[in-house]
Design a protein around this motif. Structure first.
Motif, mmCIF file in Angstrom:
data_model
loop_
_atom_site.group_PDB
_atom_site.id
_atom_site.type_symbol
_atom_site.label_atom_id
_atom_site.label_comp_id
_atom_site.label_asym_id
_atom_site.label_seq_id
_atom_site.Cartn_x
_atom_site.Cartn_y
_atom_site.Cartn_z
ATOM 1 N N VAL A 223 0.898 -1.156 0.000
ATOM 2 C CA VAL A 223 0.000 0.000 0.000
ATOM 3 C C VAL A 223 0.932 1.200 0.000
ATOM 4 C CG1 VAL A 223 -1.576 1.400 1.401
ATOM 5 C CG2 VAL A 223 -1.994 -1.046 1.154
ATOM 6 N N VAL A 224 0.861 2.014 -1.043
ATOM 7 C CA VAL A 224 1.769 3.170 -1.126
ATOM 8 C C VAL A 224 1.529 4.062 0.094
ATOM 9 C CG1 VAL A 224 2.273 5.253 -2.447
ATOM 10 C CG2 VAL A 224 1.871 3.080 -3.629
ATOM 11 N N GLY A 225 2.613 4.463 0.773
ATOM 12 C CA GLY A 225 2.460 5.165 2.043
ATOM 13 C C GLY A 225 2.379 6.673 1.926
ATOM 14 N N THR A 226 3.525 7.329 2.065
ATOM 15 C CA THR A 226 3.560 8.789 2.068
ATOM 16 C C THR A 226 2.835 9.379 0.861
ATOM 17 O OG1 THR A 226 5.735 8.585 3.045
ATOM 18 C CG2 THR A 226 5.141 10.762 2.250
ATOM 19 N N GLY A 370 -6.705 -1.135 7.687
ATOM 20 C CA GLY A 370 -6.203 -1.172 9.062
ATOM 21 C C GLY A 370 -6.176 0.229 9.635
ATOM 22 N N LEU A 371 -5.106 0.555 10.340
ATOM 23 C CA LEU A 371 -4.974 1.915 10.897
ATOM 24 C C LEU A 371 -4.085 2.776 9.992
ATOM 25 C CD1 LEU A 371 -4.819 1.390 14.774
ATOM 26 C CD2 LEU A 371 -6.484 2.762 13.508
ATOM 27 N N PHE A 372 -4.357 2.709 8.698
ATOM 28 C CA PHE A 372 -3.546 3.403 7.693
ATOM 29 C C PHE A 372 -4.515 4.029 6.690
ATOM 30 C CE2 PHE A 372 0.255 2.698 4.600
ATOM 31 C CZ PHE A 372 0.828 3.869 5.034
ATOM 32 N N TRP A 373 -4.708 5.343 6.788
ATOM 33 C CA TRP A 373 -5.732 6.013 5.992
ATOM 34 C C TRP A 373 -5.197 7.288 5.356
ATOM 35 C CZ3 TRP A 373 -10.743 4.334 5.020
ATOM 36 C CH2 TRP A 373 -11.084 3.138 5.661
ATOM 37 N N ALA A 374 -5.863 7.688 4.288
ATOM 38 C CA ALA A 374 -5.566 8.995 3.682
ATOM 39 C C ALA A 374 -6.868 9.715 3.384
ATOM 40 C CB ALA A 374 -4.787 8.825 2.382
ATOM 41 N N LEU A 375 -6.808 11.019 3.507
ATOM 42 C CA LEU A 375 -7.852 11.883 2.955
ATOM 43 C C LEU A 375 -7.210 12.587 1.777
ATOM 44 C CD1 LEU A 375 -9.648 13.917 5.779
ATOM 45 C CD2 LEU A 375 -10.264 11.724 4.805
ATOM 46 N N VAL A 415 -0.548 15.870 12.503
ATOM 47 C CA VAL A 415 -0.872 14.974 11.378
ATOM 48 C C VAL A 415 0.110 15.227 10.240
ATOM 49 C CG1 VAL A 415 -2.522 16.513 10.194
ATOM 50 C CG2 VAL A 415 -2.815 14.031 10.027
ATOM 51 N N GLN A 416 0.405 14.177 9.482
ATOM 52 C CA GLN A 416 1.291 14.316 8.323
ATOM 53 C C GLN A 416 0.491 14.785 7.113
ATOM 54 O OE1 GLN A 416 4.580 14.094 7.868
ATOM 55 N NE2 GLN A 416 4.926 13.641 10.045
ATOM 56 N N VAL A 423 -1.885 11.790 5.741
ATOM 57 C CA VAL A 423 -1.677 10.377 6.075
ATOM 58 C C VAL A 423 -2.069 10.205 7.536
ATOM 59 C CG1 VAL A 423 -0.054 8.458 6.208
ATOM 60 C CG2 VAL A 423 0.188 10.159 4.388
ATOM 61 N N ILE A 424 -3.108 9.411 7.739
ATOM 62 C CA ILE A 424 -3.677 9.252 9.077
ATOM 63 C C ILE A 424 -3.359 7.852 9.566
ATOM 64 C CG2 ILE A 424 -5.856 9.252 10.363
ATOM 65 C CD1 ILE A 424 -6.733 11.466 8.374
#
Ligand SMILES: Cc1ncc(COP(=O)(O)O)c(C=O)c1O
Length: 455
Positions: A223-226, A370-375, A415-416, A423-424
């Motif tokens: 899952v692409v992160g940043t 999971g606990l890996f989200w983006a807006l 938050v990042q 990235v939440i």
């Protein structure tokens, strides 16, 4: 602040600490004059505290790495114990910490990854992966994807698709990296629509392998992160595995960010049951208490080096002080059942974030695992036009998402923010009440992005 001859030794004011830091250190990935670091003095659980005593809830686990939260007593004790027992020994020796961690890794990593090289960062772990892939296959090229980050050194920035590479083009980056389109069903780079596309982005990647020749490996963040928490459709990774097998190309999973329960599985590749030839990780392996990275390979690759020179190593490879806390981190993750917790709390977080969308015209998409989200933030939901571009980032222009993040910080939530998304990724120990608080703050601060739509 005066010149360096008068550096004070005793306690300094916060202003002095910040000014000396700026004067004597580099701030990463930015125009230096824009760096204004906060003076942080403490951190515990999901919070950190500035020099004025103000506490901040950490909605992104620092750099998506403080998975256990701060000051976990078991991890701290492991560091103390190892420092007393054997703080350093050169990597050619066997140590208890090394074998203990390696045996634990066999239990938690995707099946088939059985030989380990320990580094001190995700960047170095990727460097090891590239060298191993090239030595083992006798081929050179690595296919990476445009929406990606794989590290900051010459090779790993060469493999990075995002604009942090641009400043190094071409003189400051390792050669032999070629870029494929990312998988992004919200804004498909090759203008297809899932599922009718039949995963055309993977077909394109295969086309590249055929036409490039000399391809040693494909590297992906599962899952692409940043670059946006881009979750691939379920068919993507199995298809990529088949493509790699068909062409004798290794598949490298960069799980620096997605590993260690972040996505609701020990490792993200577990979601699709796909086994990479090489898995790279770091960050959550010690919950970032000490710098450790890992490059894990299959037994088949390991076998090759029985009779071939393994041309790689570091003074700090398999450093005992980094390995013992990793053992403690894994035990703590198991004791607290954090992988399942990430799955469960992730559902709750996802519901809360999705509930924001109808309220805010600036939200383009909410996505995560999971606990890996983006807006993903847009100035037009129809055209999906972002508020800011990659070029804005390298030009040092303040992004709308950075303004929102600045407002959230004032309200006590860190938050990042990156280009045009957030990235939440809170620590895996997060409580529902803490998520309620943080998402409420996000909700309020998003008014800044909504207002920026027509500017
Ligand atoms: C996917 C991925 N790979 C590699 C790296 C580099 O890791 P490090 O910063 O530990 O060198 C990062 C860092 O954010 C990352 O997210």
């Amino acid at each position: 602040m005066s010149d360096t001859a008068t550096i004070p030794n005793a306690a300094m004011t916060t202003q002095e600490v910040v000014e000396w830091t700026k004067k004597l250190n580099y701030g990463t990935w930015k125009y230096q004059k824009s760096w204004n670091p906060m003076h942080v003095v403490d951190a515990e659980g999901c919070y950190f505290t500035d020099a004025n005593g103000k506490r901040y809830f950490d909605l992104s686990s620092q750099l998506m790495c403080s998975n256990l939260g701060h000051k976990n007593p078991a991890v701290i004790q492991a560091i103390v114990d190892q420092a007393q027992k054997l703080p350093y020994i050169l990597p050619g020796y066997a140590t208890d910490a090394r074998v203990e961690l390696s045996r634990l890794l066999l239990d938690v990593l995707p099946e088939g990854l059985t030989k380990f090289f320990f580094t001190t960062s995700g960047t170095e772990a990727n460097e090891a992966a590239f060298k191993i892939a090239r030595m083992y296959t006798g081929k050179t090229k690595i296919v990476a994807r445009y929406r990606s980050y794989h590290g900051s050194t010459m090779a790993s920035i060469g493999a990075t698709g995002d604009p942090r590479r641009w400043a190094m083009e071409p003189r400051g980056k390792g050669q032999g990296f070629v870029f494929a389109p990312e998988v992004n069903c919200y804004k498909c780079p090759i203008k297809h629509t899932y599922p009718e596309c039949g995963i055309a982005c993977a077909d394109y990647l295969e086309h590249m392998i055929r036409n490039e020749s000399d391809v040693a490996a494909v590297i992906v963040e599962p899952v692409v992160g940043t670059n946006g928490v881009l979750v691939p459709p379920k068919e993507y990774m199995p298809k990529l595995r088949e493509i790699c097998d068909r062409h004798g190309v290794l598949l490298i999973a960069d799980e620096v960010m997605t590993g260690w329960g972040r996505t609701g599985a020990w490792f993200c590749m577990d979601h699709w049951g796909v086994k990479p030839d090489i898995l790279v990780t770091a960050k959550g392996i010690t919950s970032a208490y000490v710098p450790l990275g890992l490059c894990a390979t299959t037994g088949k690759i390991a076998e090759y080096f029985e009779d071939h020179f393994f041309a790689h190593g570091h003074t700090y490879e398999a450093h005992p002080m980094t390995l013992a806390p990793a053992v403690a981190t894994i035990h703590e993750m198991q004791r607290l059942d954090l992988v399942n917790r990430s799955k469960e709390m992730g559902k709750y977080l996802g519901e809360k974030l999705n509930a924001l969308k109808p309220k805010h015209p600036s939200i383009g998409e909410v996505r995560g695992l999971g606990l890996f989200w983006a807006l993903e933030m847009v100035k037009d939901q129809q055209t999906k036009a972002p508020f800011n571009t990659m070029q804005d980032k390298v030009d040092g222009k303040m992004a709308v998402v950075e303004k929102v993040a600045g407002d959230m910080l004032k309200r006590g939530v860190a938050v990042q923010a990156w280009i045009s998304h957030f990235v939440i990724a809170p620590p895996l120990i997060v409580e529902k009440s803490e998520l309620d608080f943080a998402i409420d703050v996000l909700d309020q601060s998003l008014a800044i992005a909504d207002a920026a739509i027509n500017t």
